[in-house]
Design an enzyme around this catalytic site. Sequence first.
Site, short mmCIF file in Angstrom:
data_model
loop_
_atom_site.label_atom_id
_atom_site.label_comp_id
_atom_site.label_asym_id
_atom_site.label_seq_id
_atom_site.Cartn_x
_atom_site.Cartn_y
_atom_site.Cartn_z
N THR A 30 -14.24 28.91 -44.39
CA THR A 30 -15.32 29.79 -43.98
C THR A 30 -16.09 30.26 -45.21
OG1 THR A 30 -13.81 31.68 -44.02
CG2 THR A 30 -14.12 30.55 -41.90
N TYR A 31 -17.15 31.00 -44.99
CA TYR A 31 -18.04 31.45 -46.06
C TYR A 31 -17.26 32.07 -47.21
CZ TYR A 31 -22.12 33.61 -48.23
OH TYR A 31 -23.11 33.97 -49.11
N PRO A 32 -17.43 31.52 -48.43
CA PRO A 32 -16.58 31.96 -49.55
C PRO A 32 -17.05 33.18 -50.33
CG PRO A 32 -17.90 30.10 -50.23
CD PRO A 32 -18.20 30.34 -48.77
#
Length: 177
Positions: A30-32
């Site tokens: 997922t979005y880091p």
Amino acid sequence: QREANRRFSYSAKRTLDAAQRLYEGHKLITYPRTDSRYLPNDYLEHVHGVLELMEQDYEYGKVVKTIKEDGPQNLDLLLNSEKVSDHFAIVPTLTESDAVLTGDDAKIYDLIVRQFLASLMGPAIWNQVERFVAMDVGGELVDFRATSRTIDVPGFLAALKKNDDSADDDRKQQLPH
């Protein structure tokens, strides 16, 4: 980033670059760009989906089996929409990839997966034995102390591949109980 720095001596930029490739290029996480440690309350199905996906993987299958046998732990702490702001915790996605990860990407992905799995496991339980003895040394009474620490239940450490540190050093021995 701190864990990647501690384990691999990676800079924050190097870690984020690998995470960004895993997010944009491979669609595996997922979005880091977040420091959140929480997932939305409605992410329980995703958690179980990731477990199903990881159970098929040779590297993670044994850990997932343990999680399933014990039941996922800490869900009441992990799933908390009130503590999620713009983005939630970095976790593996349900994307199956045939790509072979190498180098930084492989290390960072492994770190993310292992941290995720560890968050669903119980605590590690240690057994510590301590022995004291007083001996006459040259007419003077001298106190000696010996300690031994071994792991009884690995808990979350099994996911992180962290073992009892006494196993790493042949000079250390377990004391009798």
